[in-house]
Design a protein around this motif. Sequence first.
Motif, PDB file in Angstrom:
ATOM      1  N   LEU A  86       1.734   6.250  -7.138  1.00  0.00           N
ATOM      2  CA  LEU A  86       0.513   6.623  -7.850  1.00  0.00           C
ATOM      3  C   LEU A  86      -0.166   7.836  -7.231  1.00  0.00           C
ATOM      4  CD1 LEU A  86      -0.960   3.100  -8.710  1.00  0.00           C
ATOM      5  CD2 LEU A  86       0.638   4.536 -10.021  1.00  0.00           C
ATOM      6  N   VAL A  87      -0.419   7.789  -5.927  1.00  0.00           N
ATOM      7  CA  VAL A  87      -1.126   8.911  -5.302  1.00  0.00           C
ATOM      8  C   VAL A  87      -0.254  10.167  -5.317  1.00  0.00           C
ATOM      9  CG1 VAL A  87      -2.186   9.765  -3.171  1.00  0.00           C
ATOM     10  CG2 VAL A  87      -2.507   7.365  -3.874  1.00  0.00           C
ATOM     11  N   ARG A  88       0.996  10.046  -4.879  1.00  0.00           N
ATOM     12  CA  ARG A  88       1.836  11.234  -4.730  1.00  0.00           C
ATOM     13  C   ARG A  88       2.525  11.626  -6.031  1.00  0.00           C
ATOM     14  NH1 ARG A  88       5.154  10.177   0.910  1.00  0.00           N
ATOM     15  NH2 ARG A  88       3.495   9.083   2.035  1.00  0.00           N
ATOM     16  N   ASP A  89       3.188  10.682  -6.708  1.00  0.00           N
ATOM     17  CA  ASP A  89       3.975  11.045  -7.891  1.00  0.00           C
ATOM     18  C   ASP A  89       3.076  11.270  -9.099  1.00  0.00           C
ATOM     19  OD1 ASP A  89       5.682  11.009 -10.210  1.00  0.00           O
ATOM     20  OD2 ASP A  89       7.259  10.184  -8.970  1.00  0.00           O
TER      21      ASP A  89
ATOM     22  N   GLY B 208       0.810  -1.212   0.000  1.00  0.00           N
ATOM     23  CA  GLY B 208       0.000   0.000   0.000  1.00  0.00           C
ATOM     24  C   GLY B 208       0.840   1.256   0.000  1.00  0.00           C
ATOM     25  N   ASN B 209       1.947   1.231   0.736  1.00  0.00           N
ATOM     26  CA  ASN B 209       2.818   2.395   0.797  1.00  0.00           C
ATOM     27  C   ASN B 209       3.465   2.673  -0.560  1.00  0.00           C
ATOM     28  OD1 ASN B 209       5.957   3.363   1.888  1.00  0.00           O
ATOM     29  ND2 ASN B 209       4.155   4.515   2.519  1.00  0.00           N
ATOM     30  N   GLN B 210       3.902   1.624  -1.258  1.00  0.00           N
ATOM     31  CA  GLN B 210       4.464   1.817  -2.597  1.00  0.00           C
ATOM     32  C   GLN B 210       3.416   2.363  -3.562  1.00  0.00           C
ATOM     33  OE1 GLN B 210       7.907   1.069  -3.923  1.00  0.00           O
ATOM     34  NE2 GLN B 210       7.987   1.666  -1.784  1.00  0.00           N
ATOM     35  N   GLU B 211       2.200   1.881  -3.435  1.00  0.00           N
ATOM     36  CA  GLU B 211       1.120   2.383  -4.283  1.00  0.00           C
ATOM     37  C   GLU B 211       0.861   3.862  -4.001  1.00  0.00           C
ATOM     38  OE1 GLU B 211      -3.554   1.213  -5.084  1.00  0.00           O
ATOM     39  OE2 GLU B 211      -2.112  -0.362  -4.558  1.00  0.00           O
ATOM     40  N   GLU B 212       0.919   4.223  -2.733  1.00  0.00           N
ATOM     41  CA  GLU B 212       0.730   5.631  -2.394  1.00  0.00           C
ATOM     42  C   GLU B 212       1.870   6.489  -2.930  1.00  0.00           C
ATOM     43  OE1 GLU B 212       0.597   8.787   1.298  1.00  0.00           O
ATOM     44  OE2 GLU B 212       0.672   6.650   1.779  1.00  0.00           O
ATOM     45  N   LEU B 213       3.115   6.054  -2.716  1.00  0.00           N
ATOM     46  CA  LEU B 213       4.262   6.853  -3.134  1.00  0.00           C
ATOM     47  C   LEU B 213       4.251   7.118  -4.632  1.00  0.00           C
ATOM     48  CD1 LEU B 213       7.107   5.176  -1.017  1.00  0.00           C
ATOM     49  CD2 LEU B 213       6.192   7.478  -0.720  1.00  0.00           C
TER      50      LEU B 213
ATOM     51  N   LEU C  28      -7.194   0.349   1.739  1.00  0.00           N
ATOM     52  CA  LEU C  28      -8.470   0.746   1.134  1.00  0.00           C
ATOM     53  C   LEU C  28      -8.480   2.232   0.788  1.00  0.00           C
ATOM     54  CD1 LEU C  28     -11.075  -1.226   3.280  1.00  0.00           C
ATOM     55  CD2 LEU C  28     -10.666  -1.481   0.822  1.00  0.00           C
ATOM     56  N   THR C  29      -7.972   3.054   1.679  1.00  0.00           N
ATOM     57  CA  THR C  29      -7.935   4.500   1.426  1.00  0.00           C
ATOM     58  C   THR C  29      -7.055   4.812   0.226  1.00  0.00           C
ATOM     59  OG1 THR C  29      -8.278   4.984   3.773  1.00  0.00           O
ATOM     60  CG2 THR C  29      -7.350   6.742   2.414  1.00  0.00           C
ATOM     61  N   VAL C  30      -5.869   4.196   0.186  1.00  0.00           N
ATOM     62  CA  VAL C  30      -4.970   4.421  -0.942  1.00  0.00           C
ATOM     63  C   VAL C  30      -5.621   3.958  -2.243  1.00  0.00           C
ATOM     64  CG1 VAL C  30      -2.763   3.720  -1.969  1.00  0.00           C
ATOM     65  CG2 VAL C  30      -2.880   4.326   0.453  1.00  0.00           C
ATOM     66  N   ARG C  31      -6.237   2.800  -2.226  1.00  0.00           N
ATOM     67  CA  ARG C  31      -6.831   2.279  -3.455  1.00  0.00           C
ATOM     68  C   ARG C  31      -7.983   3.167  -3.945  1.00  0.00           C
ATOM     69  NH1 ARG C  31      -6.509  -2.513  -6.025  1.00  0.00           N
ATOM     70  NH2 ARG C  31      -4.291  -2.075  -5.651  1.00  0.00           N
ATOM     71  N   ASP C  32      -8.771   3.691  -3.042  1.00  0.00           N
ATOM     72  CA  ASP C  32      -9.842   4.608  -3.459  1.00  0.00           C
ATOM     73  C   ASP C  32      -9.272   5.812  -4.190  1.00  0.00           C
ATOM     74  OD1 ASP C  32     -11.842   3.021  -2.447  1.00  0.00           O
ATOM     75  OD2 ASP C  32     -12.077   4.147  -0.577  1.00  0.00           O
ATOM     76  N   LYS C  33      -8.182   6.352  -3.668  1.00  0.00           N
ATOM     77  CA  LYS C  33      -7.560   7.508  -4.313  1.00  0.00           C
ATOM     78  C   LYS C  33      -6.961   7.120  -5.667  1.00  0.00           C
ATOM     79  CE  LYS C  33      -6.552  10.044  -0.053  1.00  0.00           C
ATOM     80  NZ  LYS C  33      -7.418  11.206  -0.405  1.00  0.00           N
ATOM     81  N   VAL C  34      -6.412   5.928  -5.769  1.00  0.00           N
ATOM     82  CA  VAL C  34      -5.825   5.474  -7.031  1.00  0.00           C
ATOM     83  C   VAL C  34      -6.904   5.283  -8.092  1.00  0.00           C
ATOM     84  CG1 VAL C  34      -4.686   3.499  -8.132  1.00  0.00           C
ATOM     85  CG2 VAL C  34      -3.745   4.486  -6.033  1.00  0.00           C
ATOM     86  N   LEU C  35      -8.024   4.705  -7.715  1.00  0.00           N
ATOM     87  CA  LEU C  35      -9.097   4.504  -8.689  1.00  0.00           C
ATOM     88  C   LEU C  35      -9.691   5.834  -9.140  1.00  0.00           C
ATOM     89  CD1 LEU C  35     -10.866   1.362  -7.191  1.00  0.00           C
ATOM     90  CD2 LEU C  35      -9.259   1.474  -9.108  1.00  0.00           C
TER      91      LEU C  35
ATOM     92  N   GLY D  24      -0.276  11.240  -9.275  1.00  0.00           N
ATOM     93  CA  GLY D  24      -1.443  12.069  -8.972  1.00  0.00           C
ATOM     94  C   GLY D  24      -1.114  13.435  -8.422  1.00  0.00           C
ATOM     95  N   GLY D  25       0.090  13.606  -7.870  1.00  0.00           N
ATOM     96  CA  GLY D  25       0.462  14.895  -7.298  1.00  0.00           C
ATOM     97  C   GLY D  25      -0.366  15.283  -6.095  1.00  0.00           C
ATOM     98  N   ARG D  26      -0.833  14.291  -5.336  1.00  0.00           N
ATOM     99  CA  ARG D  26      -1.725  14.573  -4.216  1.00  0.00           C
ATOM    100  C   ARG D  26      -0.996  14.493  -2.878  1.00  0.00           C
ATOM    101  NH1 ARG D  26      -7.428  11.717  -6.124  1.00  0.00           N
ATOM    102  NH2 ARG D  26      -7.353  12.526  -8.254  1.00  0.00           N
ATOM    103  N   GLU D  27      -1.644  15.001  -1.845  1.00  0.00           N
ATOM    104  CA  GLU D  27      -1.070  15.009  -0.508  1.00  0.00           C
ATOM    105  C   GLU D  27      -0.940  13.578   0.020  1.00  0.00           C
ATOM    106  OE1 GLU D  27       0.069  17.648   1.342  1.00  0.00           O
ATOM    107  OE2 GLU D  27      -0.130  18.641  -0.613  1.00  0.00           O
ATOM    108  N   PRO D  28       0.057  13.337   0.888  1.00  0.00           N
ATOM    109  CA  PRO D  28       0.237  11.992   1.437  1.00  0.00           C
ATOM    110  C   PRO D  28      -0.980  11.521   2.218  1.00  0.00           C
ATOM    111  CG  PRO D  28       2.171  13.354   1.862  1.00  0.00           C
ATOM    112  CD  PRO D  28       1.102  14.273   1.338  1.00  0.00           C
ATOM    113  N   VAL D  29      -1.228  10.222   2.157  1.00  0.00           N
ATOM    114  CA  VAL D  29      -2.244   9.604   3.002  1.00  0.00           C
ATOM    115  C   VAL D  29      -1.659   9.398   4.398  1.00  0.00           C
ATOM    116  CG1 VAL D  29      -3.700   7.566   3.341  1.00  0.00           C
ATOM    117  CG2 VAL D  29      -3.308   8.459   1.025  1.00  0.00           C
TER     118      VAL D  29
END
Length: 445
Positions: free
Chosen positions: A67-70, A60-65, A111-118, A72-77
Amino acid sequence: MTGTSTRWAGAEQLRSRIAAELARTRARTALLTEAVDEDDLMRQHSPLMSPLVWDLAHVGNQEELWLVRDVGGREPVRHDIDDLYDAFKQPRRDRPTLPLLPPAEARAYLLTVRDKVLDLLDRVAFTERPLVADGFAFGMIVQHEQQHDETMLATHQLRAGPAVLHAPPPPEPRARVDAEVLVPAGEFTMGTDTDAWALDNERPAHRVQLPAYVIDAAPVTNGRYCEFIADGGYDDPRWWSPAGWRHRREAGLSAPAHWRRDADGWACRRFGRWAPVRDDEPVVHVCFHEAQAYAAWCGKRLPTEAEWEKAARWDPATGRSRRYPWGDEDPAAEHANLGQRHLWPAPVGAYPAGASPLGVHQLIGDVWEWTSTAFRGYPGFTAFPYREYSEVFFGDEHRVLRGGSFGTDRAACRGTFRNWDYPIRRQIFSGFRCARDARPEETQS
């Protein structure tokens, strides 16, 4: 249909494929982590492996780093846990002592990270930026999670206690397999420039010239390996390299991992169940040194990485390199034993539809195959998107393995895919096949 709408249709198809791969992969992660109780999730079952709950939050952390952050350019979960789940900062032996997220919190985080990724997937433009083009970053994350799923499967093999994983047995043999196959001399294309989700160490494609050689048509079987044991192979230093003999003595090796003698011969432990060792199945859980010693004992050697790949990909009718031994289409159930569909290697001859044009069988799936090659970058290698995926492991300390195992997912396995590990490792699902130089009379037409 206009060019714009064609690109849009292609993008929508790619979004659907990515969403399906993300969901399929997460279902496997859930299966592996929900099969045991919370105590088992938090426990370290071997100093070689992480607690399962570390792997769970790490994916989940790799997915956040990435997809969400790089992308997507979004704030960290959760910016507070990055160091905890950094594989380079936290050696496996130390991970049980870390303040890891407990299972419920780890699952909520995923779950939170995946919601943001989708949500990101619905909006992302697959631009020319290399990280995003063709959905590469999403494919990288799918492959990363599947690789950790295979690692978690190996942890299940090491855990004590009753069986918690279940799968049907692999198919029975469907074809007779020759002992050896001659691969003629000549050039072939190694690596890839065209596979959109291929990782950096698979690139770039380059031409390699090889002399004629002979390679086993199937992985070495338990039956053949038992002959090596019965002939005193583990007790004779003639067959072992100096490093291999030293390790054999220090580690007390006398048979593959998870084997024991019983009244009828040999038995092996598979995910909490003991079963007789079957002669026609590929041997598994042997280290590089054991594979090398066996090859010397039978008058052969391990194939180089290039020899393995030519046998797996080269089509003599066209001269081109295929994506898989059987062609360019993705693996199906009839091609290979992949994806945890079964929980041990299939007997030799079980997958005739997966054979290469030269008649080499079971190059994909069943067991990772040790090669004699040290892990290095190809000519023109460029680290992407980060050095820590491949480049920091280059050198003589690691040997390349090829082909995937029964625990490898199709997303993380192809004819160009490269795995690597220390020569002493055998908790992985590793086996091998042998090769030798072709004799002059064999190369005469």
